[in-house]
Write an enzyme that holds these catalytic residues in place. Structure first.
Site, PDB file in Angstrom:
ATOM      1  N   GLU B  65      33.054 -12.566   6.440  1.00 51.19           N
ATOM      2  CA  GLU B  65      32.150 -13.240   7.295  1.00 51.19           C
ATOM      3  C   GLU B  65      32.099 -14.787   7.223  1.00 51.19           C
ATOM      4  O   GLU B  65      32.027 -15.671   8.147  1.00 51.19           O
ATOM      5  CB  GLU B  65      30.687 -12.744   7.270  1.00 51.19           C
ATOM      6  N   HIS B 134      20.282  -2.248   7.642  1.00 48.93           N
ATOM      7  CA  HIS B 134      20.889  -2.478   8.871  1.00 48.93           C
ATOM      8  C   HIS B 134      20.173  -2.551   9.962  1.00 48.93           C
ATOM      9  O   HIS B 134      20.349  -2.132  11.124  1.00 48.93           O
ATOM     10  CB  HIS B 134      21.752  -1.346   8.998  1.00 48.93           C
TER      11      HIS B 134
END
Lengths: 382, 331, 84, 334
Positions: B65, B134
């Site tokens: 990322e 999440h």
């Protein structure tokens, strides 16, 4: 803190409109003071306070209709103030004196109002202390202020006119209910008023013009006294006969503009004729302008209607529920009167009793009229 | 709008169409991210685009990322218009350094020399029983940072249009998309207006209360407004849309009209977008308020797995309705 | 005090006690109470008011002498004269 | 995968270029010494990281780069900025915080930017700029621009995840990126033996399939030569190259550093490797320059440094009402 609430002025009263505040936050009040005027179906009623203290906050605003039991104002009792005083730390006497003064005034409670409400009120010169908030936790909202502005702009006369309208509606409702639900029986008798009028005449000679007694004062006193002997007529019909300890005679006052006010003369049996006269002098002018106290309008245990002022000889009343009797006095007029085989002319009063047949029978009613007559024949004993 | 033709499509399809259009429109645009190509997008948003545009325009990245978000920034500096997809905002934290220390600062610390016209797309939010790691709603975290433009896609219209508007910007734009809404169908115009990113959008006009919201709470608020209408309350629903910089004017105008403000969002309530807007209203519209500003936000707890607990974590339609009724003292 | 002034005073006091009546329309020989529909209580108030204004003591037995505007005016004039 | 580069160089340089290299390194040295002085006087604040001892790396590598290449550096970047040709006056003004600075005074010592020189900072998060350089190289590739990107960083950055992500991605995407690691043996105050399991850093390249080399970073000519080869590789293959320059920092990490982590003797030993006398001796011994040349260079450098200080002193403060400028672009660039 004492909560001053919207009183129940009658079994059928659910809500009232706070028409006018006669006090403001910070005012000292004592038991019996009239502090507000409430508009009900029965008209504008002066509301009295039963506690002593200082008005902390006016919760309900003028022009607002609130249910019975709603807090109208908060009163800081003398006792609570005392506590405040006691908690004051010892300081120099001069400052303490000032502080004491301040305690007596009691700073007005912080008014909870929305920022917008405050802004509008400030722009329009509206005093928020007189507005009751309808927002969360009683916060004054924009709508509340706008209503107050509208109320301010509305001329007082309109309110009064609306009042007599509502009075008419109230009478209509009460009388319809009475006629529909109460099985009336009617009794009538004639009473020789010679002794009574003579007694009155003598009594008035010793009284200044202001304190002179009217016949009606004597009649009311006599009625009260008779009721002590026949208590079943001083009662309510609510799930059976409920005798009332106090004799509060509701006295019908016709309003010139139409409609009636029926203020109660409290504890008629315990009052002297002079006291009853004084009560009438107090009550009648107020009734004329529809400014009666809450207790005066709600407490009647029996009604007396006195139509004798005109040329009416006899009046058959309609009972005001939940009372069980109404006494009607007609005109006192000179009539031929036979007594002990002699014919004479006497001032004669036609008295009627309309009573609830569910509560009493004619026998009781008859006893009442007999007792009334006896009393009026011996006024000196009154 | 002249063209009244509408089309029924899912939020996912709307997103995809916007990406496709962006790729068609500008050669400099390319999509980069984890599984955007061969897999078709973790949530199938970019499905088919690799076949259509090729691997130069649809770039699969490894799980790096920080690396690929930073590369996006570098590419933007060097004249490209990268659209970088971070699979979910939860992984966005791994790129936080790049976003905060580079994307947000370069323009400033270079004294206005270096622009970063980067578009970062992150799927976000709660609602699929994905548990604590999440289900994040990180909008407030990113909206805290000057130099970033933060956009929240609360409706299908915006899903279709926001990316195109974001690509017109010279500054880094982070677009929050909502996973829970991907399958949701709605009708949008076939000729939608170009989204005006600068301004918040009044999704429903009303006069009684301003429900100020964004993201996944927009539709919930609109449904609540519908329920409220049945109860005689005319609520205005303001979709903030651009969380930074905030369109304060639209918010203040709405509050000045309704005098009541309820702020609704899925993100944790404290130190949130709502906190910020609430404070702004106090500072600048205080005297318009007829009741205290209220907030409905996420319950302050890591998101649990079971559905009923998850649902209880964020404001639902019923909560909004209840709150409004209470605020307006309508009970 | 002229007759005219006394009449004005009577009207004024009646109006005060019974605001919704029109005392000025009373004919000199009209019975005040019946015409204006004033009850005994209000009439008593009226007499009390006359007394306060003119310092007249009106005994109860004289009530019959003050039933019309004309009679009342005459009664007041005679009482006032007597006093002087 | 490792390219063997010459560790020593002899007269691979002519007089003009030799004088130029000497002057560049000397300028950096004197400029930084002046900076330290200005810092002591409170003229420069914030962090001030000096490059003294490492000048050969910046000057050497920069010789291999055209004006078109993108250059990114770290927070110890005065040397790179000067070697890149950014006016020392603008650099000093930047460190003074004046609006005449190369970043309008917004950046300070750690954030020197000059887009006209294709110099992209001055990046102060260790390894944070590596992904940027990757992206810029990617852009060049996509745009078929032909330029390469050169990214300087320290051996400390090579321990960061971003270094590894970038090595992987750069190799994967095959972008024209020259990664230059300035291994000065200390990440702040921690010696490399405490921070890297594999201290021959160039060997990390092979794990990613990135061609790598190491060079003596105290020898400007060696660095220059290595850089040329590396740049050539990048340009011809379009692939990344990892060049490790082993060097040493003579001064402390920053102005506020007691240097508890190393012996003075170690520093003294490394000072014998000082790249400036080294080049000067070489040029003198080869007869390429004379003592007068050195004096002239010294005077010229002295003058440039003084000019930069004067310029910075005379610079203006940006009005506070412009504080919030440069947060968002005023203009949309399409």
């Amino acid at each position: 803190m004492i909560e001053f609430t919207m009183p129940s002025l009658g079994a059928d009263m659910e809500a009232g409109t706070l028409s006018e505040w006669l006090v403001k936050a910070g005012d000292k009040v004592k038991r019996g003071d009239i502090i507000a005027v409430v508009d009900t179906q029965k008209g504008l009623i002066d509301i009295e306070v039963f506690d002593e203290g200082v008005i902390q906050k006016l919760v309900t605003k003028e022009g607002e209709k609130v249910p019975v039991g709603s807090v109208l104002a908060l009163i800081l009792s003398d006792k609570e103030q005392g506590n405040v005083k006691e908690e004051k730390p010892e300081i120099s006497p001069i400052i303490e004196a000032k502080a004491t003064e301040k305690v007596a005034v009691v700073p007005p409670a912080r008014i909870k109002a929305s920022p917008l409400a405050k802004k509008i009120a400030s722009d329009q010169g509206i005093d928020l202390t007189n507005i009751k908030g309808t927002g969360e936790e009683g916060v004054i909202t924009k709508e509340d202020v706008e209503k107050a502005i509208a109320a301010k702009e509305k001329p007082q006369e309109v309110k009064r006119a609306a009042s007599s309208e509502t009075i008419r509606m109230a009478i209509a409702a009460a009388m319809s209910k009475s006629n529909k639900e109460i099985p009336h029986y009617y009794l009538q008798t004639k009473i020789d008023m010679r002794n009574s009028l003579n007694w009155l005449s003598e009594a008035n000679k010793q009284r200044s013009l202001k304190n002179r007694l009217l016949p009606v004062a004597l009649l009311l006193k006599a009625t009260a006294k008779a009721l002590t002997i026949v208590p079943d007529l001083n009662a309510y019909w609510e799930n059976g006969l409920q005798r009332k300890a106090d004799i509060n005679i509701g006295f019908v006052i016709s309003l010139r503009g139409g409609g009636l006010m029926i203020p109660a003369i409290h504890d008629g049996a315990k009052k002297s004729v002079d006291e009853i006269m004084a009560t009438l002098s107090d009550i009648i002018p107020r009734a004329r302008v529809m400014k009666l106290r809450s207790s005066e309008l709600s407490d009647s245990t029996i009604t007396v209607t006195n139509l004798g002022e005109g040329s009416v000889e006899t009046v058959f009343g309609v009972i005001y529920p939940p009372q069980v009797a109404i006494v009607g006095f007609g005109n006192i007029s000179e009539q031929p009167w036979a007594e002990n085989g002699m014919l004479d002319v006497r001032p004669v009063l036609s008295v009627t009793l309309a009573a609830d047949h569910r509560a009493t029978d004619g026998h009781i009613g008859s006893r009442f009229l007999t007792e009334l007559n006896n009393i009026l024949q011996n006024p000196e004993a009154i | 709008m002249n063209n009244n033709n509408t089309i029924q499509l899912t939020y996912r399809e709307a997103l995809k169409q916007s990406i496709r259009q962006a790729l068609q429109k500008d050669e400099r645009v390319f999509l980069m991210g984890e599984d955007v190509g061969r897999y078709g997008g973790a949530f199938a948003v970019s499905k088919g685009l690799l076949q259509e545009f090729g691997p130069e325009r649809i770039m699969d990245t490894p799980l790096s990322e920080s690396g690929f978000v930073g590369a996006g920034i570098g590419a933007a500096i060097a004249g490209m218009r990268p659209v970088v997809e971070v699979m979910t905002v939860n992984f966005g934290l791994l790129a936080m350094d790049q976003i905060v220390n580079n994307a947000a600062t370069l323009y400033h610390m270079s004294g206005g020399q270096v622009n970063v016209p980067l578009v970062l797309r992150m799927s976000s939010g709660i609602g699929r029983q994905l548990a604590a790691q999440h289900s994040h709603s990180w909008e407030p975290l990113f909206a805290h940072i000057p130099g970033l433009k933060i956009v929240s896609v609360g409706t299908h219209e915006d899903a279709r249009q926001v990316l195109l508007a974001a690509l017109e910007e010279s500054d880094p734009v982070i677009i929050f998309e909502y996973t829970s809404m991907l399958n949701l169908e709605s009708e949008i115009s076939t000729n939608p207006e170009t989204v005006d990113l600068v301004h918040a959008k009044i999704r429903k006009e009303g006069k009684d209360i301003s429900i100020i919201t964004y993201g996944a709470a927009v539709y919930k608020s609109l449904e609540a407004a519908l329920d409220l209408a049945a109860k005689g309350i005319d609520a205005e629903v303001v979709d903030i849309r651009m969380l930074r910089p905030l369109d304060e004017t639209t918010i203040f105008t709405s509050v000045s009209k309704t005098h009541h403000a309820l702020l609704v969002e899925d993100a944790w309530r404290s130190i949130s977008i709502s906190s910020e807007i609430s404070a702004l209203i106090m500072e600048k519209s205080f005297y318009e308020l007829d009741s205290p500003v209220q907030r409905l936000g996420g319950v302050e707890v890591p998101i649990p797995y079971p559905k009923h607990l998850e649902d209880a974590c964020v404001p639902q339609k019923e909560d909004i309705v209840k709150k409004v009724i209470k605020m307006l003292h309508h009970d | 005090m002229t007759e005219q002034e006394i009449r004005q005073l009577i009207f004024q006091l009646l109006k005060k006690i019974a605001p919704d009546t029109e005392p000025e329309k009373l004919q000199p020989d009209d019975d005040i109470r019946h015409t204006l529909e004033i009850d005994s209580f209000d009439y008593l108030q009226f007499i009390v008011a006359i007394d306060e204004q003119l310092e007249l003591d009106i005994p109860e037995e004289d009530y019959g002498k003050i039933d019309t505007v004309k009679n009342m005016t005459n009664y007041i004039i005679s009482k006032k004269t007597k006093k002087v | 995968m490792e390219t063997v580069l010459p560790q020593e160089t002899h007269a691979t340089v002519d007089r003009t270029h030799g004088l130029y290299l000497l002057q560049q390194m000397l300028l950096i040295r004197r400029f930084e010494e002046k900076s330290a002085e200005a810092y002591s006087k409170g003229k420069i604040r914030g962090f001030l990281h000096l490059y003294v001892g490492e000048e050969a790396v910046a000057v050497g590598v920069m010789q291999a780069l055209t004006r078109e290449e993108y250059v990114l550096s770290t927070y110890r970047e005065h040397g790179h900025a000067i070697a890149r040709g950014i006016d020392p006056k603008k650099i000093m003004a930047e460190m003074y915080g004046k609006q005449e600075g190369c970043s309008r005074g917004r950046g300070g010592s750690m954030h020197l930017f000059d887009v006209t020189a294709n110099f992209f900072g001055g990046n102060a998060i260790v390894a944070g700029h590596l992904p940027l350089s990757l992206g810029m190289a990617l852009a060049s590739k996509k745009q078929k621009k032909g330029n390469i990107t050169c990214c300087f960083f320290g051996e400390g950055a090579a321990a960061e995840g971003e270094f590894h992500e970038v090595m992987n991605l750069a190799a994967l995407w095959q972008v024209p990126l020259l990664l230059v690691c300035e291994n000065n043996l200390y990440a702040m105050g921690t010696a490399i033996r405490f921070t890297h399991s594999m201290q021959e850093l160039e060997r990390k390249g092979s794990a990613y399939g990135v061609e790598s080399a190491a060079v003596n970073g105290m020898d400007v000519l060696a660095v220059e030569q290595a850089a040329h080869k590396a740049v050539e590789k990048v340009r011809t293959t379009g692939k990344p190259f990892f060049l490790v320059c082993n060097t040493y920092r003579f001064r402390a990490h920053s102005m506020f550093d007691a240097e508890l982590y190393r012996d003075k003797s170690e520093v003294e030993q490394w000072k014998r490797e000082d790249p400036i006398p080294r080049l000067q001796q070489l040029l003198l011994s080869e007869g390429l320059i004379s003592g007068d040349d050195v004096s002239q260079i010294e005077n010229k450098v002295e003058e440039l440094v003084q000019q930069s200080v004067d310029f910075a002193e005379e610079g203006t403060w940006e009005p506070v009402d412009q504080l919030t400028k440069f947060v968002y672009s005023e203009l949309k660039t399409k």
